[in-house]
Enzyme design. Structure first.
Site, PDB file in Angstrom:
ATOM      1  N   LYS B  64      37.935 -84.379  43.827  1.00  0.00           N
ATOM      2  CA  LYS B  64      36.871 -83.463  43.426  1.00  0.00           C
ATOM      3  C   LYS B  64      35.915 -84.264  42.562  1.00  0.00           C
ATOM      4  O   LYS B  64      36.348 -85.137  41.791  1.00  0.00           O
ATOM      5  CB  LYS B  64      37.480 -82.283  42.639  1.00  0.00           C
ATOM      6  CG  LYS B  64      36.486 -81.207  42.222  1.00  0.00           C
ATOM      7  CD  LYS B  64      37.206 -80.023  41.569  1.00  0.00           C
ATOM      8  CE  LYS B  64      36.235 -78.939  41.107  1.00  0.00           C
ATOM      9  NZ  LYS B  64      36.930 -77.765  40.530  1.00  0.00           N
ATOM     10  N   SER B 139      35.886 -73.102  42.340  1.00  0.00           N
ATOM     11  CA  SER B 139      34.855 -74.114  42.405  1.00  0.00           C
ATOM     12  C   SER B 139      35.231 -75.325  43.254  1.00  0.00           C
ATOM     13  O   SER B 139      34.358 -76.079  43.660  1.00  0.00           O
ATOM     14  CB  SER B 139      34.524 -74.588  40.990  1.00  0.00           C
ATOM     15  OG  SER B 139      35.625 -75.269  40.427  1.00  0.00           O
ATOM     16  N   SER B 163      39.978 -71.960  40.155  1.00  0.00           N
ATOM     17  CA  SER B 163      39.209 -72.864  41.019  1.00  0.00           C
ATOM     18  C   SER B 163      40.028 -73.703  41.991  1.00  0.00           C
ATOM     19  O   SER B 163      39.463 -74.370  42.846  1.00  0.00           O
ATOM     20  CB  SER B 163      38.350 -73.804  40.174  1.00  0.00           C
ATOM     21  OG  SER B 163      37.248 -73.116  39.664  1.00  0.00           O
TER      22      SER B 163
END
Lengths: 96, 452
Positions: B64, B139, B163
């Site tokens: 990420k 997210s 997330s």
């Protein structure tokens, strides 16, 4: 409802430059979110202590021994303005 | 046997039996990325295959984009960091690298991980591989989409309020939110320091436990990382569910959309069939968790994002996207003199009550089982302009973050052909038990659809 001045004041404290369109949008949006979180007022928290840290860890200390760290070049590699091995900024107290 | 839905376990076995080489494995993932990522859009940065240094046992991973990767662009999905090259690796990146994982790229996310759909990325929105008109959840949108689309067998992610679990549940993948402090936060671009949990998304529960075995542990560079001993998260994974007591919290079943409720009810039957004893339980302060979370989070964000001054790195504060600005503004308001007691302090007291709820039920049950999301993945554009609608998607995930407890999201079926997850929540540092439960559930259900 927040006034335009109040929203402007928060933006100034947060150092967020806002355009007038954003200012108006936040003026409508922020109170809605504040009302949403104010649901908490239904909760009786008298005699309840706050929790700031969840795994009950104590301060961790270490011996003061120097270790390998970033080189000067690495520390400066992302700065936009560099002079003589230092980061250059605008004056803070007495900007001329 | 080599295909894009191959798991880490299968890759490792294939290497041992010399069925394929690491170069062939990487090439196969790159082919899929080149074919399909132009549509899915999960990567912000892709490294080229020719530039990678591989050995016989190298395994592909993507991070990420809020994980600091030395010498590789790290934006956290934000325009303000659009040219930031970290001079160091996050501890997790370093550990995975030392264990044979080779980074193939950086994955899209909501800017600074603020969001539940991935659409707050300052660059572009990632699509759900199961339905291109829908979000993969956020997210960690790029992480979930990349694993689901077969671009990579594992992607790291962060879970501050859901997330990891939300996108995992929206993409038929497995996501762990470890106990707060179990995995080092060093080098992860901070969102909410008191709830940020560092985890990962995989295709299977086994793979997920395998990766936590590498990432978990104390880090002298993160003062909030736990000194408690880690476990071997794979050691009990085959033990099954017999003899365990699983709590079904009634507050998590309110306001579910029809399909989600049916899916959860059928998951419960599976748990029972596997030998678990089910008990209805109550965590009465659940509804307040989302309110407390949306005070604590903006407050800590406004403090963490204060360091972005455009002097040492990044561009100037005008470049913050609108959600980051909104959260900074809210946090500044709730921490302001005169409001602190009414908002931040009140929220931290509510947090104490949420923690007490969990402590009380874990005296009676081994784990809790609950839906991850009250609804199916929204269409792109459906919730992004309505902050409260977007925040409400986190209702069933934030309590675990406020309490610090671990939670594992596992695929639980489909509603209208869209993936739905179930989460298993345990007491602090009970990841090993969660993997045992998750694995048993997964082996019984195998909600795997290659069509995506």
């Amino acid at each position: 409802m927040l006034t335009k001045n109040e929203v402007g004041k928060i933006a100034e404290l947060a150092k967020i430059p806002l355009g007038s369109e954003e200012l108006s949008a936040f003026r409508l949006q922020l109170p809605k979110i504040i009302t949403f979180v104010e649901n908490l007022n239904k909760l009786d928290t008298k005699d309840i202590s706050p929790t700031f840290q969840v795994i009950s860890k104590k301060n961790e200390l270490r011996e003061d021994i120097s270790a390998e760290n970033l080189t000067r070049a690495q520390a400066l590699q992302n700065a936009k303005l560099v002079k003589d091995g230092y980061i250059k900024t605008k004056g803070v107290l007495d900007a001329k | 046997m080599l295909n894009n839905f191959i798991t880490l376990k299968q890759i490792l076995e294939g290497y041992k039996k010399k069925e394929f080489t690491s170069r062939e494995v990487f090439a196969s993932f790159y082919d899929k990325i080149n074919e399909r990522d132009p549509i899915i859009k999960s990567f912000i940065t892709k490294l080229s295959l020719e530039d990678l240094t591989l050995n016989d046992f190298s395994m592909p991973i993507a991070y990420k984009d809020n994980f600091s990767t030395k010498g590789i662009l790290t934006t956290a999905g934000s325009g303000i960091l659009k040219d930031y090259i970290p001079p160091f690796n996050a501890t997790v990146v370093e550990k995975l690298r030392n264990s044979g994982f080779v980074c193939i790229g950086k994955l899209n996310c909501d800017a600074f991980a603020h969001g539940t759909t991935g659409e707050n990325s300052d660059f572009f929105a990632t699509k759900n591989p199961y339905s291109l008109e829908r979000t993969p959840g956020g997210s960690s949108s790029g992480s979930a989409a990349a694993v689901a689309a077969g671009f990579v067998p594992v992607a790291t992610a962060t879970d501050t309020g859901g997330s990891i679990r939300l996108p995992a549940s929206f993409t038929n993948t497995v996501g762990i939110k470890p106990t707060y402090g179990r995995v080092s936060r060093y080098g992860i671009i901070a969102m909410t320091s008191s709830t940020d949990s560092i985890g990962h998304i995989t295709k299977t529960v086994w793979d997920n436990a395998f990766v936590l075995n590498i990432t978990a542990g104390h880090d002298p560079k993160d003062a909030t990382s736990s000194c408690d001993k880690t476990a071997d998260y794979l050691s009990d994974i085959e033990m099954g569910m017999a003899g365990l007591t699983i709590g079904i919290p009634k507050e998590y079943l309110k306001g579910l959309s029809g399909g989600i409720k049916d899916c959860f009810n059928s998951s419960i039957k599976t748990l029972e069939k596997l030998g678990a004893k089910l008990v209805g339980v109550s965590l009465p302060h659940t509804e307040y968790a989302i309110n407390a979370y949306y005070i604590i989070t903006p407050s800590e964000i406004s403090s963490n994002l204060a360091r972005f001054d455009g002097i040492r790195f990044g561009t100037t504060r005008e470049s913050f996207g609108s959600e980051a600005k909104r959260r900074i503004m809210l946090g500044t308001y709730s921490l302001a003199a005169g409001y602190y007691d009414d908002y931040y302090l009140k929220a931290q007291k509510a947090r104490t009550l949420v923690i007490k709820d969990f402590k009380r039920v874990f005296e009676k049950v081994d784990v809790l089982a609950a839906p991850v999301s009250p609804g199916i993945p929204p269409k792109l554009g459906e919730v992004v302009n309505d902050p409260i609608k977007m925040y409400m998607m986190d209702t069933l995930t934030v309590p675990a973050n406020l309490a610090g407890v671990p939670a594992l999201s596992v695929p639980a079926g489909f509603v209208n052909k869209l993936p739905v997850g179930i989460q298993f929540i345990g007491k602090n540092f009970s990841e090993k038990l969660l993997y045992r439960v998750g694995h048993a559930f997964e082996q019984e259900t195998k909600y795997r659809s290659p069509k995506r």
